[in-house]
Design an enzyme around this catalytic site. Structure first.
Site, PDB file in Angstrom:
ATOM      1  N   GLU A 114       0.841  -1.206   0.000  1.00  0.00           N
ATOM      2  CA  GLU A 114       0.000   0.000   0.000  1.00  0.00           C
ATOM      3  C   GLU A 114       0.878   1.258   0.000  1.00  0.00           C
ATOM      4  OE1 GLU A 114      -4.019  -1.273   2.332  1.00  0.00           O
ATOM      5  OE2 GLU A 114      -2.118  -1.641   3.388  1.00  0.00           O
ATOM      6  N   GLU A 134      -3.216  -9.945   3.614  1.00  0.00           N
ATOM      7  CA  GLU A 134      -4.023  -9.686   4.807  1.00  0.00           C
ATOM      8  C   GLU A 134      -5.130 -10.726   5.011  1.00  0.00           C
ATOM      9  OE1 GLU A 134      -2.585  -5.493   3.598  1.00  0.00           O
ATOM     10  OE2 GLU A 134      -3.088  -7.375   2.624  1.00  0.00           O
TER      11      GLU A 134
HETATM   12  N1  T1G Z   1       4.472  -7.712  11.721  1.00  0.00           N
HETATM   13  C1  T1G Z   1       5.169  -8.109  12.815  1.00  0.00           C
HETATM   14  N2  T1G Z   1       6.123  -9.087  12.805  1.00  0.00           N
HETATM   15  C2  T1G Z   1       6.363  -9.671  11.631  1.00  0.00           C
HETATM   16  C3  T1G Z   1       5.664  -9.314  10.443  1.00  0.00           C
HETATM   17  C4  T1G Z   1       4.695  -8.271  10.528  1.00  0.00           C
HETATM   18  N3  T1G Z   1       4.010  -7.851   9.464  1.00  0.00           N
HETATM   19  N4  T1G Z   1       6.138 -10.083   9.445  1.00  0.00           N
HETATM   20  C5  T1G Z   1       7.077 -10.888   9.981  1.00  0.00           C
HETATM   21  N5  T1G Z   1       7.218 -10.645  11.275  1.00  0.00           N
HETATM   22  C6  T1G Z   1       8.166 -11.289  12.191  1.00  0.00           C
HETATM   23  C7  T1G Z   1       7.940 -12.791  12.353  1.00  0.00           C
HETATM   24  O1  T1G Z   1       7.010 -13.068  13.330  1.00  0.00           O
HETATM   25  C8  T1G Z   1       9.342 -13.265  12.731  1.00  0.00           C
HETATM   26  O2  T1G Z   1       9.515 -12.980  14.085  1.00  0.00           O
HETATM   27  C9  T1G Z   1      10.252 -12.361  11.930  1.00  0.00           C
HETATM   28  O3  T1G Z   1       9.463 -11.204  11.614  1.00  0.00           O
HETATM   29  C10 T1G Z   1      10.734 -12.966  10.648  1.00  0.00           C
HETATM   30  O4  T1G Z   1       9.604 -13.419   9.922  1.00  0.00           O
HETATM   31  C11 T1G Z   1      -2.361  -1.977   6.807  1.00  0.00           C
HETATM   32  C12 T1G Z   1      -3.145  -4.202   8.174  1.00  0.00           C
HETATM   33  C13 T1G Z   1       7.778 -11.126   5.204  1.00  0.00           C
HETATM   34  C14 T1G Z   1       7.550 -13.202   3.912  1.00  0.00           C
HETATM   35  O5  T1G Z   1       0.973 -10.644   6.311  1.00  0.00           O
HETATM   36  O6  T1G Z   1       4.732 -13.180   5.317  1.00  0.00           O
HETATM   37  O7  T1G Z   1      -0.227  -4.812   6.501  1.00  0.00           O
HETATM   38  O8  T1G Z   1       9.724 -15.282  14.930  1.00  0.00           O
HETATM   39  O9  T1G Z   1      10.169 -15.871  10.082  1.00  0.00           O
HETATM   40  O10 T1G Z   1      10.296 -16.569   6.523  1.00  0.00           O
HETATM   41  O11 T1G Z   1      -3.351  -3.189   5.122  1.00  0.00           O
HETATM   42  O12 T1G Z   1       7.303 -12.842   7.555  1.00  0.00           O
HETATM   43  O13 T1G Z   1      11.756 -13.962  14.427  1.00  0.00           O
HETATM   44  O14 T1G Z   1      10.241 -13.333  16.356  1.00  0.00           O
HETATM   45  O15 T1G Z   1       8.266 -15.058   8.649  1.00  0.00           O
HETATM   46  O16 T1G Z   1      11.781 -14.658   5.855  1.00  0.00           O
HETATM   47  C15 T1G Z   1       0.431  -7.978   6.162  1.00  0.00           C
HETATM   48  C16 T1G Z   1       3.686 -11.266   7.072  1.00  0.00           C
HETATM   49  C17 T1G Z   1       0.302  -7.437   7.547  1.00  0.00           C
HETATM   50  C18 T1G Z   1       3.294 -10.437   5.915  1.00  0.00           C
HETATM   51  C19 T1G Z   1       9.303 -13.012   5.678  1.00  0.00           C
HETATM   52  N6  T1G Z   1       1.727  -8.582   6.019  1.00  0.00           N
HETATM   53  N7  T1G Z   1       5.053 -11.702   7.021  1.00  0.00           N
HETATM   54  O17 T1G Z   1       9.291 -14.392   5.825  1.00  0.00           O
HETATM   55  O18 T1G Z   1      10.650 -14.560   8.011  1.00  0.00           O
HETATM   56  S1  T1G Z   1      -1.299  -6.735   7.781  1.00  0.00           S
HETATM   57  C20 T1G Z   1       1.883  -9.902   6.107  1.00  0.00           C
HETATM   58  C21 T1G Z   1       5.451 -12.672   6.161  1.00  0.00           C
HETATM   59  C22 T1G Z   1      -1.233  -5.225   6.971  1.00  0.00           C
HETATM   60  C23 T1G Z   1      -2.344  -3.240   6.057  1.00  0.00           C
HETATM   61  C24 T1G Z   1      -2.530  -4.465   6.872  1.00  0.00           C
HETATM   62  C25 T1G Z   1       6.860 -13.158   6.306  1.00  0.00           C
HETATM   63  C26 T1G Z   1       7.846 -12.576   5.273  1.00  0.00           C
HETATM   64  P1  T1G Z   1      10.347 -13.928  14.997  1.00  0.00           P
HETATM   65  P2  T1G Z   1       9.613 -14.832   9.180  1.00  0.00           P
HETATM   66  P3  T1G Z   1      10.585 -15.121   6.519  1.00  0.00           P
END
Ligand code: T1G
Ligand code: NAD
Length: 712
Positions: A114, A134
């Site tokens: 976004e 999401e």
């Molecule tokens: N928020 C907080 N922590 C996050 C995070 C996030 N969005 N994404 C990852 N982490 C943490 C995860 O828990 C882990 O922590 C560490 O980062 C490494 O992640 C406004 C409301 C990007 C593909 O759904 O898909 O935006 O275990 O082990 O395998 O419209 O993380 O080390 O303590 O997964 O290399 C939408 C979620 C949010 C993407 C990387 N975004 N993340 O994968 O590492 S909602 C998502 C992922 C939003 C808006 C709305 C994957 C990754 P720890 P990892 P990875």
């Protein structure tokens, strides 16, 4: 805040491009302070007349992976911070008088995409991924994503990306016009060069674009098809439908009004049980990878070559899993015909993956070259790991492990794919029990994401840490479990399927039981699942352990009787259901009649049974056995059980797993219901002491997890 977002100038050239770098490791989530930092630096760059263009880039391994999901739990209804911080920022970026170029590497997900779409141009590294995932968290894009994306990629693609949540590649994004250029090599340098070019061009505000929003007549079938697909492929998921509604609003009302529709739908989803369950699953999948007593710095054993013993249903699939991940795989069978059968099945499975567009023919050809068939152990001398998948019999397994102990090099990992047998006893057939571990794949192994890693008494920390890490490389969700009969998944599944059979024996029809659990959200009802896996698998195991059954305790009989009639399920064309040539299930009244007759002979009273009772008995049987397993230390956390059931047993993700679901219902209510069943059905329903304690203390499994995490 300053260290979260930095503003610098491009020193290499005319110093007229401002560079804004986001630094919030590990994934540059939009945690508190990040959006504010971007807003300040953008304002500075906008005001600075020396700046002709702006580049926004992520520091570290990725662009922005979205809003900070950890913050969601802190948001209370009516005061949704999420939009407050982000929506105005995106409008601010869009309204900057000079071009803002967003440089993307790693993932631009959710709020990250976004943010990028508010920029005037986007460039990307070829390996970048872009998406609105999401919906997989039970929410929808909440910062204008459902309004800007269709304006950039068109309605059909936008509704697909928002409703299904799967990322697209940089190449596809370029084709769609979401990205303006791919940058090979130094992304920042490429972005600055692009920004300089763009500074000669007018800025383009995404929100003002409408050329790709189609017409009501063109869009109507797109939304209808998307809703139909969501109803079947994401059955029960409210966020998928909400995402479609929000994108549809983009085609019907102004950008501002569309953002309001998006906000209402977002809030409805965010405060739903579904979203809480899916966020639990998101973090749960990451938490199960952390083993409290296996330190992060534990040495990892290098695994570059693998051997699989047995090329049957599982062996073949396991060989494909390793080959798909790029490993050279030896596959050994007992004799040539069996080896030929195994290889033919592997080829057939790969061809159907090509047909379904999952793999390219080139990918498959390369993978097949990695799979090397053999009939002898001669080549096992230098493999790093062996996975055994021969028939489920202790004597045979011990014979094979004895062989492996003789031929494999010191340090090789010896793993068994056994689904029920004692890993310690298998290990006792070797001189190196520390190298022995269970790697319990689920059928079909090349599809199912779950991998139960079974810790034996002697399994070394290095072997455990290596298998946990390897599971991620294999695209699996590895969960460490203790060594008991059926380990975690199958052990808990036992009571679930026991209750399903009892319910049929007490008068519920086979279809009614299956429908009740299917409507609850299970991928498949318990009777159909039995037919798929093969009723004979459980039958053989029950016969092997008959001597352990408590006398006088009721045992289900219907499935054993069906097996005695040769009705093993899909593999024999008949089980609880009959199956046509396409393996489609056909209700078979003859089975209901047979069960009724057998039940009457057994003196079991027949009665009308509600769907609610069917669901409670099957699901609470899971929960109760799960609590027992926790008490016995077979798993360390209830989240392990949830992740096992979400990835191996078709439990609905939007319910978070059996233990999370029990918390959602309330452990006091679950305990009361189980106590009722104990009254009605006897000791099989004795509540697990842990469940009783938590219910009486008014606690939840989630609280227990947190307590344990603190103690670990
Ligand atoms: N928020 C907080 N922590 C996050 C995070 C996030 N969005 N994404 C990852 N982490 C943490 C995860 O828990 C882990 O922590 C560490 O980062 C490494 O992640 C406004 C409301 C990007 C593909 O759904 O898909 O935006 O275990 O082990 O395998 O419209 O993380 O080390 O303590 O997964 O290399 C939408 C979620 C949010 C993407 C990387 N975004 N993340 O994968 O590492 S909602 C998502 C992922 C939003 C808006 C709305 C994957 C990754 P720890 P990892 P990875
Ligand atoms: P299967 O009968 O399909 O295959 C077993 C294969 O082992 C056969 O092809 C047989 O020829 C081969 N074999 C037997 N002795 C051998 C030897 N000495 N050397 C080499 N190959 C030999 O069985 P399966 O369903 O693939 O099960 C294999 C293992 O995986 C079992 O331990 C089973 O419990 C476990 N498992 C099965 C499933 C499932 O759903 N089928 C799921 C998880 C785990």
């Amino acid at each position: 805040m300053d260290d979260l977002v930095q503003l610098t100038r491009d020193r290499d050239t005319d110093n007229d491009v401002a560079i804004i770098t986001i630094n919030n490791p590990p994934v540059n989530a939009l945690s508190p302070g990040v959006a504010q930092g971007i807003a300040q630096t953008i304002a500075q760059a906008d005001k600075d007349d020396g700046v002709k263009a702006v580049v926004l880039i992520g520091g570290g391994r990725t662009f922005v992976a979205g809003a900070d999901i950890k913050e969601f739990g802190k948001i209370t209804s009516g005061k949704t911070q999420r939009g407050a911080g982000l929506l105005p920022l995106l409008l601010q970026i869009e309204d900057v008088r000079k071009p803002v170029v967003v440089a993307i590497h790693g993932s631009a997900f959710g709020g990250g995409l976004e943010l990028a779409m508010a920029g005037h141009y986007r460039v990307a590294a070829p390996s970048a991924q872009l998406g609105q995932p999401e919906v997989k968290l039970g929410i929808i894009p909440g910062a204008g994503g459902t309004q800007r994306l269709p304006r950039l990629v068109g309605v059909a693609k936008a509704v697909e990306m928002c409703a299904e949540g799967n990322p697209i590649t940089a190449q596809e994004a370029l084709k769609l016009g979401l990205v303006d250029r791919l940058i090979e090599g130094d992304l920042l340098a490429g972005a600055v060069a692009f920004a300089r070019e763009a500074s000669e061009k007018p800025v383009r505000k995404t929100r003002e674009r409408s050329d790709k929003l189609g017409t009501p007549a063109l869009n109507e079938p797109i939304f209808a098809a998307a809703r139909e697909k969501a109803r079947t492929k994401q059955r029960g998921m409210m966020s998928a439908i909400a995402a479609i509604d929000a994108v549809e609003a983009a085609t019907r009302v102004s950008f501002e009004e569309g953002c309001q529709v998006e906000r209402q739908l977002f809030d409805k989803c965010l405060f739903s049980d579904q979203s809480k369950a899916l966020i639990h699953a998101f973090f749960g999948e990451r938490e199960v990878a952390k083993i409290p007593d296996i330190p992060k710095e534990t040495a990892i054993i290098p695994v570059n070559s693998v051997a699989v013993v047995g090329a049957g249903t599982m062996g073949g699939g396991i060989a494909m899993v390793f080959a798909n991940a790029g490993f050279r795989v030896l596959i050994k069978e007992a004799d040539q015909p069996a080896l030929d059968r195994g290889l033919a099945t592997i080829q057939k499975n790969y061809q159907s993956s090509v047909k379904r567009g999952r793999f390219t023919q080139q990918f498959v050809d390369e993978r097949l070259k990695l799979i090397q068939p053999t009939l002898s152990y001669d080549d096992f001398g230098d493999v790093d790991m062996v996975v055994e998948a021969v028939f489920e019999g202790m004597a045979l397994k011990k014979e094979v492990f004895g062989q492996l102990d003789r031929v494999c090099k010191p340090g090789a990992i010896l793993a068994s794919n056994t689904s029920t047998l004692d890993v310690d006893e298998i290990a006792s057939a070797t001189s190196r029990p520390g190298a022995v571990i269970g790697t319990h794949f689920f059928s079909p192994a090349n599809i199912m994401r779950l991998l139960e890693i079974v810790r034996g008494k002697a399994s070394s920390k290095e072997v455990i840490a290596t298998c946990m890490q390897l599971s991620k490389k294999l695209g699996k969700v590895g969960v460490l479990v203790g060594n008991c009969r059926g380990f975690v998944g199958n052990r808990i599944f036992g009571p679930y399927r026991r209750e399903a059979q009892f319910l049929v024996e007490e008068g519920a029809s086979i279809e009614t039981v299956d429908h009740a659990l299917y409507d609850f959200g299970m991928a498949m009802g318990p009777m159909s699942t039995g037919d798929l896996a093969g009723l004979d698998v459980g039958w053989r195991i029950r016969k092997e352990f008959r001597h352990l059954e408590k006398p006088g305790v009721r045992q289900p009989f219907a499935e054993d009787r069906l097996c005695e009639l040769g009705r093993y399920g899909q593999k024999t064309g008949a089980g609880w259901y009959k199956y046509d040539e396409n393996r489609r299930a056909i209700p078979d009244p003859e089975v209901n009649e047979m069960v009724l007759r057998w039940s009457r002979e057994a003196g079991i009273a027949q009665r009308k049974i509600s769907s609610e009772e069917i669901v409670d008995r099957c699901i609470y049987a899971l929960v109760n056995e799960g609590a027992r397993i926790l008490e016995e230390g077979i798993v360390g956390r209830t989240v392990d059980i949830d992740i096992i059931y979400l990835n191996g047993y078709g439990f609905p993700a939007y319910r978070g797993g059996p233990m999370w679901y029990a918390d959602t219902v309330g452990l006091d209510k679950v305990y009361r219901r189980i106590s009722e069943f104990q009254q009605q059905h006897g000791e099989l329903w004795e509540p697990a002491p842990l469940l009783k304690r938590l219910a009486q203390e008014g606690k939840t499994f989630a609280e227990l997890n947190r307590e344990q995490a603190v103690m670990a």
